[in-house]
Scaffold this active site. Sequence first.
Site, PDB file in Angstrom:
ATOM      1  N   GLY A 134      -6.649  -5.385  14.305  1.00 18.85           N
ATOM      2  CA  GLY A 134      -6.165  -6.341  13.310  1.00 18.85           C
ATOM      3  C   GLY A 134      -6.960  -6.408  12.013  1.00 18.85           C
ATOM      4  O   GLY A 134      -6.420  -6.826  10.993  1.00 18.85           O
TER       5      GLY A 134
ATOM      6  N   LYS B 110      17.895  24.505 -14.013  1.00 18.50           N
ATOM      7  CA  LYS B 110      17.264  24.198 -15.299  1.00 18.50           C
ATOM      8  C   LYS B 110      18.165  23.341 -16.181  1.00 18.50           C
ATOM      9  O   LYS B 110      17.812  23.027 -17.312  1.00 18.50           O
ATOM     10  CB  LYS B 110      16.900  25.499 -16.031  1.00 18.50           C
TER      11      LYS B 110
ATOM     12  N   ARG C 156       3.034   4.255  16.223  1.00 17.30           N
ATOM     13  CA  ARG C 156       1.920   5.171  15.919  1.00 17.30           C
ATOM     14  C   ARG C 156       0.577   4.457  16.001  1.00 17.30           C
ATOM     15  O   ARG C 156      -0.443   5.078  16.316  1.00 17.30           O
ATOM     16  CB  ARG C 156       2.135   5.905  14.613  1.00 17.30           C
TER      17      ARG C 156
ATOM     18  N   THR D  17      -4.677  -9.454  15.758  1.00 15.37           N
ATOM     19  CA  THR D  17      -4.217 -10.694  15.132  1.00 15.37           C
ATOM     20  C   THR D  17      -3.870 -10.416  13.674  1.00 15.37           C
ATOM     21  O   THR D  17      -4.244  -9.387  13.119  1.00 15.37           O
ATOM     22  CB  THR D  17      -5.303 -11.788  15.214  1.00 15.37           C
TER      23      THR D  17
ATOM     24  N   LYS E 193     -10.147  -9.253   5.707  1.00 15.97           N
ATOM     25  CA  LYS E 193      -9.501  -9.516   6.995  1.00 15.97           C
ATOM     26  C   LYS E 193     -10.283  -8.845   8.116  1.00 15.97           C
ATOM     27  O   LYS E 193     -10.251  -7.623   8.255  1.00 15.97           O
ATOM     28  CB  LYS E 193      -8.063  -8.994   6.952  1.00 15.97           C
TER      29      LYS E 193
ATOM     30  N   GLU F 248       0.821  -1.211   0.000  1.00 11.93           N
ATOM     31  CA  GLU F 248       0.000   0.000   0.000  1.00 11.93           C
ATOM     32  C   GLU F 248       0.860   1.269   0.000  1.00 11.93           C
ATOM     33  O   GLU F 248       1.962   1.280   0.528  1.00 11.93           O
ATOM     34  CB  GLU F 248      -0.890   0.017   1.249  1.00 11.93           C
TER      35      GLU F 248
ATOM     36  N   ASP G 142      -7.780  -4.961   9.022  1.00 16.03           N
ATOM     37  CA  ASP G 142      -7.289  -3.749   8.371  1.00 16.03           C
ATOM     38  C   ASP G 142      -7.097  -3.893   6.872  1.00 16.03           C
ATOM     39  O   ASP G 142      -6.397  -3.095   6.257  1.00 16.03           O
ATOM     40  CB  ASP G 142      -5.995  -3.272   9.030  1.00 16.03           C
TER      41      ASP G 142
ATOM     42  N   GLN H  92       2.658  -6.236  17.250  1.00  6.34           N
ATOM     43  CA  GLN H  92       2.021  -5.001  17.711  1.00  6.34           C
ATOM     44  C   GLN H  92       1.730  -5.000  19.216  1.00  6.34           C
ATOM     45  O   GLN H  92       1.507  -3.951  19.824  1.00  6.34           O
ATOM     46  CB  GLN H  92       0.706  -4.818  16.916  1.00  6.34           C
TER      47      GLN H  92
END
Lengths: 368, 368
Positions: free
Chosen positions: A241, A345, A124, A217, A247, A68, A243, A152
């Site tokens: 999980g 340039k 995060r 999971t 799933k 992704e 996501d 995680q």
Amino acid sequence: MAVPQSQSSARVQTDFLSASDAARLVAQVGIVEVLRLMTEAVEADYGRWQDFDKSARTAAHSASGVIELMPVADAHDYAFKYVNGHPANPRLGLPTVMAFGALAEVATGMPRFVSELTLTTALRTAATSAMAARRLARAGSRSMALIGNGSQSEFQALAFMALLGVNELRLFDIDPAAAQKLVRNLQPWLPQFGATATVAASVQQAVQGADIVTTATADKTRATVLPEHLAEPGMHINAVGGDCPGKTELEAGLLRRAQVFVEYEPQTRIEGELQQMPADFAVTELWRVLQGLAPGRSSPQQITLFDSVGFALEDYSALRTMHALARRTGLLSQIELVPTLSDPKDLFAMVRSAQTGQVLGLHQRKTA
Amino acid sequence: MAVPQSQSSARVQTDFLSASDAARLVAQVGIVEVLRLMTEAVEADYGRWQDFDKSARTAAHSASGVIELMPVADAHDYAFKYVNGHPANPRLGLPTVMAFGALAEVATGMPRFVSELTLTTALRTAATSAMAARRLARAGSRSMALIGNGSQSEFQALAFMALLGVNELRLFDIDPAAAQKLVRNLQPWLPQFGATATVAASVQQAVQGADIVTTATADKTRATVLPEHLAEPGMHINAVGGDCPGKTELEAGLLRRAQVFVEYEPQTRIEGELQQMPADFAVTELWRVLQGLAPGRSSPQQITLFDSVGFALEDYSALRTMHALARRTGLLSQIELVPTLSDPKDLFAMVRSAQTGQVLGLHQRKTA
């Protein structure tokens, strides 16, 4: 490698934070402090939701996983993350999820910071869970069931101990070794929170009576990690999980019993637990709670559910937080990602100069 | 920095090609050879169009420019490019267009190669123009007008001399200094092609009687660089500069007089010269010509027009070409973009190890 100041300052360089240096950063600053700073950053950025140019991530699916790209920008900074999800990777010695990304200036398009984001994504994601739970969990929540004890899980446990006051962790994984790994990793941190971490014999045992239930999971299937009948009045469910399309972790009936909160509705409809529900199933975007436009938890009996899929805005917050911390700790290195041109340039001058041996680039050469 | 083999081989590393090393690569291999290899690669990949998972690029527009992400994948390799377009950048000492990107394994999501793509984009754009012109320009085309003599112009001139047999270049830019820079840069290459490069006094003078007309200007406006009345029967028009919404170079009437060829129709409708035309205006995707499913040029009198906006597939071809050449020339370096984990399910071990000083990462530290 030593670089004369005059030469270095003349070249356009991009800051770089490697995976090892990100780990050093977290060790030096302290993981609890990093989670605290990141939670503040994510909360502040969700609080100014309207400032951002948002879109659902682009996904390339294959038989083995998904890759992704997640871009987002405000008026000053453009951020994007590359991230994969390949559940069979551990058998090949690779993490299931790997990520990297960049921050660029909106005014010029110049990439200012490239960073590992594998460790950073774990930080995060936990920070976002904590940010949501601060608004959605019952006041005085102290116990959390943690279902799925993979990569995680430590980050979730630490964030909830540090930012929510959780002091009773009930762990469950279908792989007992994963739960043991989690206990072992958490051990050094438990005393400072006066917390306990115990391995439960079943999902039911872990969940029963818990104030908060976190599911994290990794299987890329429609699983029922948390069946509807285990949800209790007043629980906050932090579903991490589910996501990507196909799933999910929760039984659909659970969503109907709960008030569901999401990051960015267009993306969660496709990727989250929400993919099990009809298109008109009501949800609340978190930013509306942060801005006081929608209620968070409205009663102690309500079941609240954060259907977390991970949104680009969180990576924006995380990249900015890690960049600032890496600068402070001296852990940044530099890569020469874009050319330095005496005449902007005249790109061809690079080729001309290289031909005559005049390229003065600071470059890292593999010497092994 | 020297890295013991045992330690280096145990770590997951990503190949890196810096901007300076890309220039060195081009100088060592020879720009004509690089353009030839890249043209072959682009042509081979367009020839297997159906193998790719394609999408229009995502774009973040601001008052000063645009930042885009361009992903594409086949069954083996995933490629993406980050690229900006900021016309006022030269005033700040930065190129208008800067780019970088990566190649990853579809099977695992592992990023294998990160590269500068500023120089590489110029190379692949010229290679794509040459690939299209080989199918679309009149046989025996020898003269090319080159309108817009900025960063892309040398690459276009060299590609057309090397791959089409062009030996008469007529240059025009509203900035006379740009045209002089182009002449100066081309000088060393003209003899080997028995070619001449002359600066024209006007667009009309440059275009009149030319076999091929290449437009590559940078202004982010609806310009009429090439008015309809200058197009002559049999011309091939290679329109490179109209490549984002609101940015065009050709008079709309010119498109109606020509047979128009595009890279990827959904993207060109939004970004190309085509944005001036109704949604049902007929165009041909280039891959259909390469696969023999559609004619290219169908008569010596026909005006053919390649409405080039740049498609992710070309960056896929370019990344793979540069990776192979960088490996061959020994110009690759390594960055530690993803963590090496002894247990891939134990990401937290990174933090634990860093805390106890056990991180063994090969990392580049700024020492200036």
